[in-house]
Structures are given as structure tokens and as C-alpha cells.
Design an enzyme around this catalytic site. Structure first.
Site, PDB file in Angstrom:
ATOM      1  N   ASP A  24      -1.427 -18.882  12.168  1.00 31.28           N
ATOM      2  CA  ASP A  24      -0.776 -19.977  12.892  1.00 31.28           C
ATOM      3  C   ASP A  24       0.483 -19.450  13.577  1.00 31.28           C
ATOM      4  OD1 ASP A  24       1.072 -19.574  10.907  1.00 31.28           O
ATOM      5  OD2 ASP A  24       0.631 -21.418   9.816  1.00 31.28           O
ATOM      6  N   SER A  33     -12.239   5.736  16.472  1.00 30.18           N
ATOM      7  CA  SER A  33     -11.789   7.065  16.024  1.00 30.18           C
ATOM      8  C   SER A  33     -11.012   6.954  14.714  1.00 30.18           C
ATOM      9  CB  SER A  33     -10.940   7.738  17.102  1.00 30.18           C
ATOM     10  OG  SER A  33      -9.939   6.868  17.584  1.00 30.18           O
ATOM     11  N   ARG A  38      -5.443  -5.326  11.772  1.00 29.89           N
ATOM     12  CA  ARG A  38      -4.540  -4.198  11.985  1.00 29.89           C
ATOM     13  C   ARG A  38      -5.312  -2.916  12.310  1.00 29.89           C
ATOM     14  NH1 ARG A  38      -0.836  -1.057   8.024  1.00 29.89           N
ATOM     15  NH2 ARG A  38       0.864  -0.417   9.409  1.00 29.89           N
ATOM     16  N   PRO A  80       3.826   1.727  17.091  1.00 28.00           N
ATOM     17  CA  PRO A  80       5.192   1.214  16.965  1.00 28.00           C
ATOM     18  C   PRO A  80       5.666   1.274  15.519  1.00 28.00           C
ATOM     19  CG  PRO A  80       3.633  -0.591  17.206  1.00 28.00           C
ATOM     20  CD  PRO A  80       2.849   0.673  17.382  1.00 28.00           C
ATOM     21  N   VAL A 101      -4.516   4.451  19.477  1.00 26.88           N
ATOM     22  CA  VAL A 101      -4.638   5.908  19.356  1.00 26.88           C
ATOM     23  C   VAL A 101      -6.020   6.306  19.878  1.00 26.88           C
ATOM     24  CG1 VAL A 101      -4.561   7.867  17.793  1.00 26.88           C
ATOM     25  CG2 VAL A 101      -3.141   5.856  17.326  1.00 26.88           C
ATOM     26  N   HIS A 128       1.359 -10.763  12.660  1.00 25.39           N
ATOM     27  CA  HIS A 128       2.125 -10.687  11.411  1.00 25.39           C
ATOM     28  C   HIS A 128       2.249 -12.056  10.734  1.00 25.39           C
ATOM     29  CE1 HIS A 128       4.175  -6.559  12.463  1.00 25.39           C
ATOM     30  NE2 HIS A 128       2.859  -6.473  12.330  1.00 25.39           N
ATOM     31  N   THR A 129       1.522 -13.017  11.198  1.00 20.94           N
ATOM     32  CA  THR A 129       1.437 -14.315  10.516  1.00 20.94           C
ATOM     33  C   THR A 129       0.493 -14.231   9.310  1.00 20.94           C
ATOM     34  OG1 THR A 129       0.877 -16.662  10.792  1.00 20.94           O
ATOM     35  CG2 THR A 129      -0.461 -15.129  12.021  1.00 20.94           C
ATOM     36  N   GLY A 186      -7.689   5.055  22.198  1.00 22.40           N
ATOM     37  CA  GLY A 186      -8.462   3.938  22.727  1.00 22.40           C
ATOM     38  C   GLY A 186      -9.336   3.280  21.663  1.00 22.40           C
ATOM     39  N   HIS A 205      -4.599  -0.425  15.496  1.00 23.63           N
ATOM     40  CA  HIS A 205      -4.332   1.013  15.357  1.00 23.63           C
ATOM     41  C   HIS A 205      -5.404   1.835  16.054  1.00 23.63           C
ATOM     42  CE1 HIS A 205      -1.136   1.231  11.982  1.00 23.63           C
ATOM     43  NE2 HIS A 205      -0.988   0.148  12.701  1.00 23.63           N
ATOM     44  N   ASP A 216       4.384 -13.344   6.384  1.00 25.07           N
ATOM     45  CA  ASP A 216       4.778 -14.709   6.732  1.00 25.07           C
ATOM     46  C   ASP A 216       4.865 -15.495   5.428  1.00 25.07           C
ATOM     47  OD1 ASP A 216       5.011 -17.375   7.380  1.00 25.07           O
ATOM     48  OD2 ASP A 216       3.091 -17.515   8.419  1.00 25.07           O
ATOM     49  N   ASP A 241     -12.170   3.059  20.096  1.00 22.00           N
ATOM     50  CA  ASP A 241     -13.383   3.874  20.015  1.00 22.00           C
ATOM     51  C   ASP A 241     -13.760   4.230  18.583  1.00 22.00           C
ATOM     52  OD1 ASP A 241     -11.433   5.640  19.304  1.00 22.00           O
ATOM     53  OD2 ASP A 241     -12.029   7.225  20.702  1.00 22.00           O
ATOM     54  N   ASN A 290      -0.499   6.204   9.595  1.00 23.42           N
ATOM     55  CA  ASN A 290      -1.562   5.243   9.283  1.00 23.42           C
ATOM     56  C   ASN A 290      -0.966   4.113   8.446  1.00 23.42           C
ATOM     57  OD1 ASN A 290      -1.603   5.803   6.490  1.00 23.42           O
ATOM     58  ND2 ASN A 290      -3.200   7.334   6.693  1.00 23.42           N
TER      59      ASN A 290
HETATM   60  C1  HEM Z   1       4.960  -4.762  17.670  1.00 17.33           C
HETATM   61  C2  HEM Z   1       4.956  -3.697  16.928  1.00 17.33           C
HETATM   62  C3  HEM Z   1       4.412  -3.629  15.538  1.00 17.33           C
HETATM   63  C4  HEM Z   1       5.012  -3.023  14.494  1.00 17.33           C
HETATM   64  C5  HEM Z   1       6.337  -2.299  14.524  1.00 17.33           C
HETATM   65  C6  HEM Z   1       4.173  -3.208  13.338  1.00 17.33           C
HETATM   66  C7  HEM Z   1       4.448  -2.699  12.094  1.00 17.33           C
HETATM   67  C8  HEM Z   1       3.772  -3.028  10.935  1.00 17.33           C
HETATM   68  C9  HEM Z   1       4.113  -2.573   9.612  1.00 17.33           C
HETATM   69  C10 HEM Z   1       5.241  -1.605   9.281  1.00 17.33           C
HETATM   70  C11 HEM Z   1       3.270  -3.185   8.739  1.00 17.33           C
HETATM   71  C12 HEM Z   1       3.274  -3.065   7.213  1.00 17.33           C
HETATM   72  C13 HEM Z   1       2.333  -2.001   6.752  1.00 17.33           C
HETATM   73  C14 HEM Z   1       2.384  -1.823   5.262  1.00 17.33           C
HETATM   74  O1  HEM Z   1       3.446  -1.672   4.691  1.00 17.33           O
HETATM   75  O2  HEM Z   1       1.316  -1.825   4.637  1.00 17.33           O
HETATM   76  C15 HEM Z   1       2.388  -4.014   9.519  1.00 17.33           C
HETATM   77  C16 HEM Z   1       1.388  -4.788   8.995  1.00 17.33           C
HETATM   78  C17 HEM Z   1       0.475  -5.474   9.764  1.00 17.33           C
HETATM   79  N1  HEM Z   1       0.389  -5.461  11.134  1.00 17.33           N
HETATM   80 FE1  HEM Z   1       1.754  -4.749  12.408  1.00 17.33          FE
HETATM   81  N2  HEM Z   1       3.078  -3.931  13.691  1.00 17.33           N
HETATM   82  C18 HEM Z   1       3.165  -4.206  15.036  1.00 17.33           C
HETATM   83  C19 HEM Z   1       2.221  -4.864  15.795  1.00 17.33           C
HETATM   84  C20 HEM Z   1       1.027  -5.335  15.299  1.00 17.33           C
HETATM   85  C21 HEM Z   1      -0.087  -5.803  16.111  1.00 17.33           C
HETATM   86  C22 HEM Z   1      -0.113  -5.772  17.641  1.00 17.33           C
HETATM   87  C23 HEM Z   1      -1.048  -6.211  15.257  1.00 17.33           C
HETATM   88  C24 HEM Z   1      -2.423  -6.766  15.552  1.00 17.33           C
HETATM   89  C25 HEM Z   1      -2.755  -7.373  16.656  1.00 17.33           C
HETATM   90  C26 HEM Z   1      -0.525  -6.036  13.909  1.00 17.33           C
HETATM   91  C27 HEM Z   1      -1.161  -6.427  12.766  1.00 17.33           C
HETATM   92  C28 HEM Z   1      -0.671  -6.233  11.496  1.00 17.33           C
HETATM   93  C29 HEM Z   1      -1.276  -6.823  10.310  1.00 17.33           C
HETATM   94  C30 HEM Z   1      -2.429  -7.798  10.312  1.00 17.33           C
HETATM   95  C31 HEM Z   1      -0.561  -6.330   9.221  1.00 17.33           C
HETATM   96  C32 HEM Z   1      -0.840  -6.613   7.750  1.00 17.33           C
HETATM   97  C33 HEM Z   1      -1.738  -5.531   7.207  1.00 17.33           C
HETATM   98  C34 HEM Z   1      -2.264  -5.789   5.802  1.00 17.33           C
HETATM   99  O3  HEM Z   1      -1.929  -6.780   5.168  1.00 17.33           O
HETATM  100  O4  HEM Z   1      -3.067  -4.950   5.345  1.00 17.33           O
HETATM  101  N3  HEM Z   1       0.713  -5.482  13.976  1.00 17.33           N
HETATM  102  N4  HEM Z   1       2.702  -3.891  10.855  1.00 17.33           N
HETATM  103  C1  LIG Z   2      -2.615   7.515   4.948  1.00 19.20           C
HETATM  104  O1  LIG Z   2      -1.862   8.711   4.965  1.00 19.20           O
HETATM  105  C2  LIG Z   2      -1.470   9.179   3.704  1.00 19.20           C
HETATM  106  C3  LIG Z   2      -0.675  10.454   3.893  1.00 19.20           C
HETATM  107  O2  LIG Z   2       0.090  10.427   5.036  1.00 19.20           O
HETATM  108  C4  LIG Z   2      -2.696   9.433   2.822  1.00 19.20           C
HETATM  109  O3  LIG Z   2      -2.279   9.830   1.525  1.00 19.20           O
HETATM  110  C5  LIG Z   2      -3.520   8.152   2.724  1.00 19.20           C
HETATM  111  O4  LIG Z   2      -4.693   8.394   1.999  1.00 19.20           O
HETATM  112  C6  LIG Z   2      -3.877   7.644   4.114  1.00 19.20           C
HETATM  113  N1  LIG Z   2      -4.537   6.342   4.004  1.00 19.20           N
HETATM  114  C7  LIG Z   2      -5.773   6.107   4.436  1.00 19.20           C
HETATM  115  C8  LIG Z   2      -6.292   4.724   4.264  1.00 19.20           C
HETATM  116  O5  LIG Z   2      -6.446   6.954   4.959  1.00 19.20           O
END
Ligand code: HEM
Ligand SMILES: *[C@@H]1O[C@H](CO)[C@@H](O)[C@H](O)[C@H]1NC(C)=O
Ligand SMILES: *[C@@H]1O[C@H](CO)[C@@H](O)[C@H](O)[C@H]1NC(C)=O
Ligand SMILES: *[C@@H]1O[C@H](CO)[C@@H](O)[C@H](O)[C@H]1NC(C)=O
Length: 340
Positions: A267, A84, A70, A171, A78, A201-202, A80, A74, A259, A82, A101
Site C-alpha cells: 500500500d 543473471s 527485490r 543503490p 545488473v 519498501h512497503t 539487465g 537486482h 514498513d 536476464d 547482493n
Molecule cells: C532506491 C534505492 C534503494 C535502496 C537504497 C534499497 C536498499 C535496500 C536495502 C538496504 C534493503 C535491506 C536488505 C536487507 O537488509 O536484507 C532493501 C530491502 C528491500 N528492497 Fe530495496 N532499495 C532500493 C530500491 C528498491 C526497489 C526499486 C525495489 C523494488 C522495486 C526494492 C525492493 C526491496 C524489497 C522488497 C526489500 C525487502 C527484501 C526482503 O524482505 O527480503 N528496493 N532495499
Molecule cells: C551474498 O554475499 C555473501 C558474501 O558477500 C555470501 O556469503 C552470501 O551467501 C550471498 N547470498 C546469496 C543469497 O547468495
């Protein structure tokens, strides 16, 4: 010891590094020449070194897998790809501090910082943090039984990291396919790429607060007290499971598997889940309910090989987004800080 010294000699070829930097400086920005062989002469073991660090970290905690994947997404969306997103701020105004974030897990940052430390021992000042993140993101997928691909290298680390750059670029979980596709299209990523990348999201977790609106306030207008219904596109058994994990007044600390079927395997189960009303976010479920993306969801649900092929292609394309060259970037010594 002998090996380490040998490596240092090979990597410490500063003439070659200077020549490379000169060539890079002459390229107009935006025309980065990425290549899997980019460090062949300057840091030939970089991929093995990063892989060893990632493997150790994954063994310590599985969260390394989703967190690193993830973080790469991200970062690329944002400013590119890089690195950042990795810059630590003094005044909470760097990218990672933006509200969007959305709780990037610390294990992704830690993976890059640790890998950079090992790489610096072998080839100081040669490999960018952006490339280390790209390698690590590739490795975590392979380490959770996902596909493996040749990762393109040669990115520089960016010179800008601002919380203000994040808004509107990432997104959100309540978005529909049209808006999602528009965000991806800005980076030349197609709807097919978007569906494939969403398969990330798997693995991983989401905090309850990201989807409890679908469980308890579906159809409610704003923060008002309006409707108190469940989103009808949720599968009933899944709804009960989510309600149990995430009661209405749940705080921000609880998280669930994205998942629930195979939470730690990379998967194609994610796509089968969507077809059964088990997409966690509106944005996940929309990929199945919208005719523009449903055929790809069906295809990936039926055939994991085709998902893997599309995911690999899309990750390579994602890795080309906004790559910095020449004076737009540098090789950071410390991934969390600009060089001066
Ligand atoms: C299509 C639009 C997408 C949306 C709206 C979206 C949104 C989100 C949100 C809301 C979370 C939960 C964050 C949290 O509560 O901690 C999440 C988790 C995650 N997203 Fe996405 N995501 C998108 C696309 C992607 C893409 C393209 C990737 C990577 C190629 C990705 C990888 C992940 C991963 C791996 C997690 C789990 C993070 C963790 O367990 O720490 N997502 N995403
Ligand atoms: C994400 O942003 C929140 C405030 O918007 C901040 O409190 C938090 O520390 C930030 N998380 C990371 C990993 O930088
Ligand atoms: C997207 O593709 C078009 C045409 O192929 C190209 O002109 C443009 O520079 C690309 N944009 C990005 C952000 O890669
Ligand atoms: C899955 O797709 C691949 C590539 O298109 C194909 O070679 C393979 O036969 C398919 N597998 C099944 C079980 O249909």
C-alpha cells in the site's frame, strides 16, 4: 491428464518455436520486442502456471513477496533483466555472491526455480527464467493487495553472471537523492520512477546492520569513534522502537519490517511514513527531505491510486532494462545454470 496432453501438443509446436528464435536472432541486440502476448502460441498458460506456484509459495511464507520483488530489481539493475542474478556459482563469483547482493532472501530464487519446473512440464525449453521472474514479481505485488499490470514478455536469459558486475550498480541505503537518481537514470528511469519503485519498501525486511549507523553513529567519520548521536530526521518514537529491536552490538541476523505500519500490505503507507520521519534508511528519508522528490512522495502519500499507477508504469520500464535477444541470450533449462 487429458488436459496435460492437450497442452503438451499445443506447446510442443517446435516449428513455431524455431521460427520465433530465428526472428529473435535477426533483431539487432538491444531492440527486444517485448509483448504481453509473446508466448500466446508457444506456452499459452504460462502466466496461470507461474501464478499457481507463486500463490502456493506465498501461502507457505510471506517473505516470498518481498524476496521476489527485490530479486527482480537486482536482476534488472545488473546486466539487465536476464536472470543473471539467479546463476549459482561454482567459485562464489556469480552475481549473487557479490557483497552487494545484500542478503537477497532465498525465497525469491526458490520461487523462480519452482515455477520454472512447472512451466517446463507444459512447454519445455520455451519460457525464459527472466520472464518467469518478471511474471512472479508482478504476481507477488498483486497477491499482497497491490496493483496488477500486464507484464511484457520475450526476454532471453543472459550468458554472463559475474560478482564483479555488481559493484556501483545497486543503490545503497546511505545514498542521497542525487546519487540515487543518477543510478536510475542510467536505465532511463526518472526520479518519479525511482520514488514510485522505492514504494516497494512497503513490504519486507531489513537487517539491522543496514541502518544502525543512523541510530548510534550519526555524524561519525568512517569507523572512528566520533559522534554518537541519533540521526535527527528519525521520529523519536520510531527511534526507540528501532533501538529496542536493534541494540548497538546487534549481529547480522536480526531484521525489522521496513514498513512498521502495514508490513504485509502493498500500500502507500511507506510514503506517509516518510513524511513522519519513519523512513528506515537515509535513502528512504532523503526522498522526503529533498525538494526534487518530495512532491512525488506527498502525492503518493495522499493518493494510493496515483502511487499504483506510477508503480505499474515504472515496473514495466524496469522490466525493459538491458533485455537480451538473439545471440546475447538463451532459454535456460535450469535457471541456476547456463545451458552448457
Ligand atoms: C532506491 C534505492 C534503494 C535502496 C537504497 C534499497 C536498499 C535496500 C536495502 C538496504 C534493503 C535491506 C536488505 C536487507 O537488509 O536484507 C532493501 C530491502 C528491500 N528492497 Fe530495496 N532499495 C532500493 C530500491 C528498491 C526497489 C526499486 C525495489 C523494488 C522495486 C526494492 C525492493 C526491496 C524489497 C522488497 C526489500 C525487502 C527484501 C526482503 O524482505 O527480503 N528496493 N532495499
Ligand atoms: C551474498 O554475499 C555473501 C558474501 O558477500 C555470501 O556469503 C552470501 O551467501 C550471498 N547470498 C546469496 C543469497 O547468495
Ligand atoms: C534511453 O533512452 C534513449 C532516448 O530515448 C535511448 O537512446 C537509449 O537507448 C535508452 N537507453 C536505455 C538503456 O534504454
Ligand atoms: C486519486 O487520483 C486519481 C487519479 O488521479 C483520481 O481519479 C482520484 O479521484 C483521486 N482520489 C482522491 C481521493 O483524491
Amino acid at each position: 491428464m487429458q488436459k496435460a496432453m492437450e497442452r503438451r501438443r499445443r506447446c510442443g509446436n517446435s516449428l513455431a518455436a524455431v521460427a520465433l528464435a530465428l526472428v529473435a536472432a535477426m533483431l539487432p541486440s538491444g531492440e527486444a520486442k517485448l509483448s504481453p502476448d509473446y508466448y500466446r502460441s508457444t506456452c499459452p498458460d504460462v502466466e496461470a502456471t507461474v501464478r499457481a506456484v507463486v500463490a502456493k509459495k506465498v501461502k507457505e511464507t510471506f517473505v516470498t513477496v518481498p524476496a521476489t520483488l527485490r530479486l527482480f530489481f537486482h536482476d534488472c539493475f545488473v546486466e539487465g533483466c536476464d536472470a543473471s542474478v539467479i546463476i549459482a556459482s561454482r567459485d562464489n563469483d556469480a552475481e549473487k555472491d557479490a557483497p552487494d547482493n545484500v542478503s537477497l532472501a532465498g525465497d525469491g530464487f526458490d520461487t523462480v526455480v519452482r515455477a520454472k519446473a512447472e512451466v517446463e512440464k507444459e512447454c519445455p525449453g520455451v519460457v525464459s527464467c527472466a520472464d518467469i521472474l518478471a511474471i512472479a514479481a508482478r504476481d507477488v505485488v498483486a497477491m499482497s493487495s497491490g496493483p496488477h499490470w500486464d507484464v511484457e514478455l520475450g526476454r532471453l536469459d543472459g550468458l554472463v553472471s559475474k560478482a564483479g558486475s555488481v559493484a556501483g550498480r545497486l543503490p545503497g541505503p546511505d545514498m542521497r537523492v542525487g546519487d540515487l537518481a543518477a543510478l536510475f537514470a542510467r536505465h532511463n528511469l526518472t526520479t518519479l520512477d525511482m520514488v514510485a519503485l522505492s514504494g516497494a519498501h512497503t513490504v519486507g525486511f531489513s537487517h539491522c546492520t543496514r541502518f544502525t549507523g543512523r541510530l548510534y553513529r550519526h555524524g561519525a567519520v568512517g569507523d572512528g569513534d566520533g559522534a554518537r548521536t541519533v540521526d535527527p530526521s528519525y521520529d523519536p518514537a520510531y527511534t526507540r522502537q528501532l533501538m529496542e529491536a536493534c541494540p548497538p552490538d546487534v549481529g547480522a541476523t536480526i531484521a525489522v519490517d521496513m514498513d512498521p505500519v502495514t508490513p504485509t500490505a502493498f500500500d502507500n503507507a511507506y510514503y506517509g511514513n516518510l513524511a513522519r520521519g519513519m523512513g528506515l534508511f537515509t535513502s528512504d528519508q532523503a526522498l522526503y527531505s529533498d525538494g526534487a522528490s518530495r512532491p512525488a512522495v506527498r502525492d503518493f502519500a495522499e493518493n494510493q491510486t496515483r502511487f499504483f499507477e506510477a508503480f505499474k508504469d515504472a515496473m514495466v520500464k524496469l522490466g525493459r532494462v538491458g533485455v537480451k535477444t538473439g545471440r546475447d541470450g538463451e532459454i535456460r533449462r535450469d535457471c541456476t545454470a547456463f545451458n552448457k
